[in-house]
Design a protein around this motif. Sequence first.
Motif, PDB file in Angstrom:
ATOM      1  N   HIS A  82      -5.297  -6.460   9.385  1.00 38.57           N
ATOM      2  CA  HIS A  82      -4.031  -6.926   9.969  1.00 38.57           C
ATOM      3  C   HIS A  82      -3.356  -5.906  10.867  1.00 38.57           C
ATOM      4  O   HIS A  82      -2.436  -6.264  11.605  1.00 38.57           O
ATOM      5  CB  HIS A  82      -3.050  -7.326   8.851  1.00 38.57           C
ATOM      6  N   LEU A  83      -3.783  -4.658  10.819  1.00 39.18           N
ATOM      7  CA  LEU A  83      -3.035  -3.594  11.497  1.00 39.18           C
ATOM      8  C   LEU A  83      -3.885  -2.848  12.512  1.00 39.18           C
ATOM      9  O   LEU A  83      -5.079  -2.625  12.294  1.00 39.18           O
ATOM     10  CB  LEU A  83      -2.491  -2.619  10.449  1.00 39.18           C
ATOM     11  N   LYS A  84      -3.258  -2.481  13.636  1.00 36.02           N
ATOM     12  CA  LYS A  84      -3.856  -1.599  14.635  1.00 36.02           C
ATOM     13  C   LYS A  84      -2.864  -0.472  14.912  1.00 36.02           C
ATOM     14  O   LYS A  84      -1.671  -0.736  15.109  1.00 36.02           O
ATOM     15  CB  LYS A  84      -4.175  -2.349  15.933  1.00 36.02           C
ATOM     16  N   LEU A  85      -3.374   0.758  14.956  1.00 32.48           N
ATOM     17  CA  LEU A  85      -2.490   1.915  15.131  1.00 32.48           C
ATOM     18  C   LEU A  85      -3.124   2.908  16.086  1.00 32.48           C
ATOM     19  O   LEU A  85      -4.304   3.235  15.966  1.00 32.48           O
ATOM     20  CB  LEU A  85      -2.212   2.558  13.767  1.00 32.48           C
ATOM     21  N   SER A  86      -2.328   3.369  17.051  1.00 35.01           N
ATOM     22  CA  SER A  86      -2.783   4.362  18.018  1.00 35.01           C
ATOM     23  C   SER A  86      -1.957   5.635  17.874  1.00 35.01           C
ATOM     24  O   SER A  86      -0.724   5.604  18.030  1.00 35.01           O
ATOM     25  CB  SER A  86      -2.651   3.830  19.449  1.00 35.01           C
ATOM     26  N   THR A  87      -2.637   6.749  17.590  1.00 35.13           N
ATOM     27  CA  THR A  87      -1.910   8.021  17.497  1.00 35.13           C
ATOM     28  C   THR A  87      -1.556   8.552  18.883  1.00 35.13           C
ATOM     29  O   THR A  87      -0.602   9.320  19.031  1.00 35.13           O
ATOM     30  CB  THR A  87      -2.764   9.068  16.757  1.00 35.13           C
ATOM     31  N   LYS A  88      -2.310   8.143  19.894  1.00 34.28           N
ATOM     32  CA  LYS A  88      -2.047   8.624  21.257  1.00 34.28           C
ATOM     33  C   LYS A  88      -0.755   8.039  21.804  1.00 34.28           C
ATOM     34  O   LYS A  88       0.085   8.748  22.370  1.00 34.28           O
ATOM     35  CB  LYS A  88      -3.221   8.263  22.174  1.00 34.28           C
ATOM     36  N   THR A  89      -0.593   6.723  21.655  1.00 40.62           N
ATOM     37  CA  THR A  89       0.615   6.063  22.166  1.00 40.62           C
ATOM     38  C   THR A  89       1.674   5.867  21.090  1.00 40.62           C
ATOM     39  O   THR A  89       2.792   5.469  21.396  1.00 40.62           O
ATOM     40  CB  THR A  89       0.262   4.692  22.770  1.00 40.62           C
ATOM     41  N   ARG A  90       1.264   6.131  19.831  1.00 39.35           N
ATOM     42  CA  ARG A  90       2.139   5.926  18.674  1.00 39.35           C
ATOM     43  C   ARG A  90       2.634   4.488  18.615  1.00 39.35           C
ATOM     44  O   ARG A  90       3.797   4.211  18.284  1.00 39.35           O
ATOM     45  CB  ARG A  90       3.299   6.937  18.660  1.00 39.35           C
ATOM     46  N   GLU A  91       1.714   3.578  18.901  1.00 39.79           N
ATOM     47  CA  GLU A  91       1.996   2.148  18.806  1.00 39.79           C
ATOM     48  C   GLU A  91       1.356   1.598  17.540  1.00 39.79           C
ATOM     49  O   GLU A  91       0.252   1.984  17.173  1.00 39.79           O
ATOM     50  CB  GLU A  91       1.451   1.390  20.016  1.00 39.79           C
ATOM     51  N   VAL A  92       2.056   0.652  16.914  1.00 37.70           N
ATOM     52  CA  VAL A  92       1.530  -0.027  15.726  1.00 37.70           C
ATOM     53  C   VAL A  92       1.699  -1.524  15.915  1.00 37.70           C
ATOM     54  O   VAL A  92       2.776  -1.986  16.322  1.00 37.70           O
ATOM     55  CB  VAL A  92       2.271   0.426  14.443  1.00 37.70           C
ATOM     56  N   TYR A  93       0.635  -2.276  15.628  1.00 34.95           N
ATOM     57  CA  TYR A  93       0.693  -3.738  15.700  1.00 34.95           C
ATOM     58  C   TYR A  93       0.263  -4.320  14.364  1.00 34.95           C
ATOM     59  O   TYR A  93      -0.750  -3.914  13.795  1.00 34.95           O
ATOM     60  CB  TYR A  93      -0.217  -4.271  16.804  1.00 34.95           C
ATOM     61  N   THR A 137      10.338   5.740  13.014  1.00 31.39           N
ATOM     62  CA  THR A 137      10.638   7.137  13.282  1.00 31.39           C
ATOM     63  C   THR A 137       9.335   7.938  13.239  1.00 31.39           C
ATOM     64  O   THR A 137       8.319   7.447  12.716  1.00 31.39           O
ATOM     65  CB  THR A 137      11.613   7.692  12.231  1.00 31.39           C
ATOM     66  N   PRO A 138       9.331   9.156  13.770  1.00 30.82           N
ATOM     67  CA  PRO A 138       8.097   9.952  13.727  1.00 30.82           C
ATOM     68  C   PRO A 138       7.522  10.103  12.321  1.00 30.82           C
ATOM     69  O   PRO A 138       6.313   9.985  12.123  1.00 30.82           O
ATOM     70  CB  PRO A 138       8.538  11.300  14.314  1.00 30.82           C
ATOM     71  N   LYS A 139       8.373  10.362  11.332  1.00 29.03           N
ATOM     72  CA  LYS A 139       7.874  10.533   9.971  1.00 29.03           C
ATOM     73  C   LYS A 139       7.400   9.200   9.386  1.00 29.03           C
ATOM     74  O   LYS A 139       6.421   9.152   8.625  1.00 29.03           O
ATOM     75  CB  LYS A 139       8.958  11.135   9.078  1.00 29.03           C
ATOM     76  N   GLU A 140       8.064   8.101   9.715  1.00 25.28           N
ATOM     77  CA  GLU A 140       7.615   6.790   9.238  1.00 25.28           C
ATOM     78  C   GLU A 140       6.241   6.458   9.815  1.00 25.28           C
ATOM     79  O   GLU A 140       5.358   5.949   9.105  1.00 25.28           O
ATOM     80  CB  GLU A 140       8.632   5.713   9.626  1.00 25.28           C
ATOM     81  N   PHE A 141       6.053   6.773  11.091  1.00 23.08           N
ATOM     82  CA  PHE A 141       4.749   6.545  11.711  1.00 23.08           C
ATOM     83  C   PHE A 141       3.677   7.386  11.022  1.00 23.08           C
ATOM     84  O   PHE A 141       2.593   6.876  10.683  1.00 23.08           O
ATOM     85  CB  PHE A 141       4.804   6.890  13.203  1.00 23.08           C
ATOM     86  N   ASP A 142       3.952   8.661  10.816  1.00 16.58           N
ATOM     87  CA  ASP A 142       2.974   9.552  10.190  1.00 16.58           C
ATOM     88  C   ASP A 142       2.657   9.123   8.760  1.00 16.58           C
ATOM     89  O   ASP A 142       1.506   9.215   8.318  1.00 16.58           O
ATOM     90  CB  ASP A 142       3.490  10.986  10.191  1.00 16.58           C
ATOM     91  N   LEU A 143       3.662   8.646   8.064  1.00 11.49           N
ATOM     92  CA  LEU A 143       3.452   8.196   6.691  1.00 11.49           C
ATOM     93  C   LEU A 143       2.584   6.938   6.659  1.00 11.49           C
ATOM     94  O   LEU A 143       1.638   6.841   5.862  1.00 11.49           O
ATOM     95  CB  LEU A 143       4.814   7.937   6.020  1.00 11.49           C
ATOM     96  N   LEU A 144       2.876   5.997   7.543  1.00 18.21           N
ATOM     97  CA  LEU A 144       2.071   4.770   7.615  1.00 18.21           C
ATOM     98  C   LEU A 144       0.638   5.086   8.022  1.00 18.21           C
ATOM     99  O   LEU A 144      -0.326   4.537   7.458  1.00 18.21           O
ATOM    100  CB  LEU A 144       2.700   3.789   8.610  1.00 18.21           C
ATOM    101  N   LYS A 145       0.477   5.987   8.974  1.00 19.55           N
ATOM    102  CA  LYS A 145      -0.870   6.375   9.412  1.00 19.55           C
ATOM    103  C   LYS A 145      -1.658   7.010   8.270  1.00 19.55           C
ATOM    104  O   LYS A 145      -2.839   6.708   8.068  1.00 19.55           O
ATOM    105  CB  LYS A 145      -0.778   7.357  10.580  1.00 19.55           C
ATOM    106  N   ILE A 160       2.056  -2.338   2.291  1.00 24.44           N
ATOM    107  CA  ILE A 160       2.211  -1.128   1.485  1.00 24.44           C
ATOM    108  C   ILE A 160       2.522  -1.549   0.050  1.00 24.44           C
ATOM    109  O   ILE A 160       3.532  -2.207  -0.213  1.00 24.44           O
ATOM    110  CB  ILE A 160       3.317  -0.215   2.031  1.00 24.44           C
ATOM    111  N   GLN A 161       1.644  -1.179  -0.859  1.00 30.11           N
ATOM    112  CA  GLN A 161       1.769  -1.598  -2.245  1.00 30.11           C
ATOM    113  C   GLN A 161       2.182  -0.407  -3.120  1.00 30.11           C
ATOM    114  O   GLN A 161       1.786   0.737  -2.881  1.00 30.11           O
ATOM    115  CB  GLN A 161       0.428  -2.149  -2.753  1.00 30.11           C
ATOM    116  N   THR A 162       2.975  -0.713  -4.136  1.00 33.15           N
ATOM    117  CA  THR A 162       3.355   0.296  -5.128  1.00 33.15           C
ATOM    118  C   THR A 162       2.363   0.261  -6.288  1.00 33.15           C
ATOM    119  O   THR A 162       2.053  -0.819  -6.804  1.00 33.15           O
ATOM    120  CB  THR A 162       4.768   0.037  -5.674  1.00 33.15           C
ATOM    121  N   VAL A 163       1.854   1.401  -6.646  1.00 33.62           N
ATOM    122  CA  VAL A 163       1.016   1.531  -7.842  1.00 33.62           C
ATOM    123  C   VAL A 163       1.880   2.242  -8.879  1.00 33.62           C
ATOM    124  O   VAL A 163       2.101   3.455  -8.803  1.00 33.62           O
ATOM    125  CB  VAL A 163      -0.275   2.326  -7.543  1.00 33.62           C
ATOM    126  N   TRP A 164       2.387   1.461  -9.816  1.00 31.77           N
ATOM    127  CA  TRP A 164       3.414   1.969 -10.728  1.00 31.77           C
ATOM    128  C   TRP A 164       2.907   3.165 -11.519  1.00 31.77           C
ATOM    129  O   TRP A 164       1.826   3.170 -12.070  1.00 31.77           O
ATOM    130  CB  TRP A 164       3.863   0.850 -11.681  1.00 31.77           C
TER     131      TRP A 164
END
Length: 238
Positions: free
Chosen positions: A143-154, A164-172, A222-226
Amino acid sequence: MKILMVEDNKSVCEMMSMFFEKEGWDAIYAYDGKDALVKFNEDPKSWDMITLDLNLPEMDGMQVNAEIRKVSKTVPIIILTARDSESDQVLGLEMGADDYVVKPFSPITLIARMKALYRRANLVNNEENEEEKNEKYDIVTDHLKLSTKTREVYLDDKPLNNLTPKEFDLLKTLAQKPRQVFSREQLLQLVWDYEYYGDERTVDAHIKKIRQKIEKVGPQVIQTVWGVGYKFDDSEVD
């Protein structure tokens, strides 16, 4: 389909026009080689198929084929000709034609060959376009496409904006290893680049913000593993 039929025998064109109309195809006819190139070059990208006789006035079909291939490498070309020698067939295919039909031919057979060639051409083009599209992204999942060069997420081809930069890095970090569970301590070290000092709320707050943005465009990935941490998993979402 939009077809350019290059054929100097007008009776053949008239016969095929009935079959093209039955299929709902739009056919344009050229009765000599030079006229064929003029019509083709008016809008090269608009043609879905070209049928090409070899014995043409003004310019030989082989020359027409070569000139078309200088402009378009992908438009499907079927050669229609009374030349039935193996050397002519090989020459036509080597010059870039996709198929070779010898006269006299069955219109029904030709239509079937055209449909098959059109399907194959579209399949190849779609695969090439998808490969080219995916090459732009470092991470591609269900379901997801992510580019570190353009910092785009689909997500499901919809842009996931305002990360935000940290949100992007965390998702990546999560997405590049789908279904792997990361503890909060690991995420602090990988994303914030410092040792764990007890403030797990930093990770939790960022995960919450990412989830809120994800929910606006697509399924939650993003799933939580309790008792452990978090993981990225889009393999079972709709």
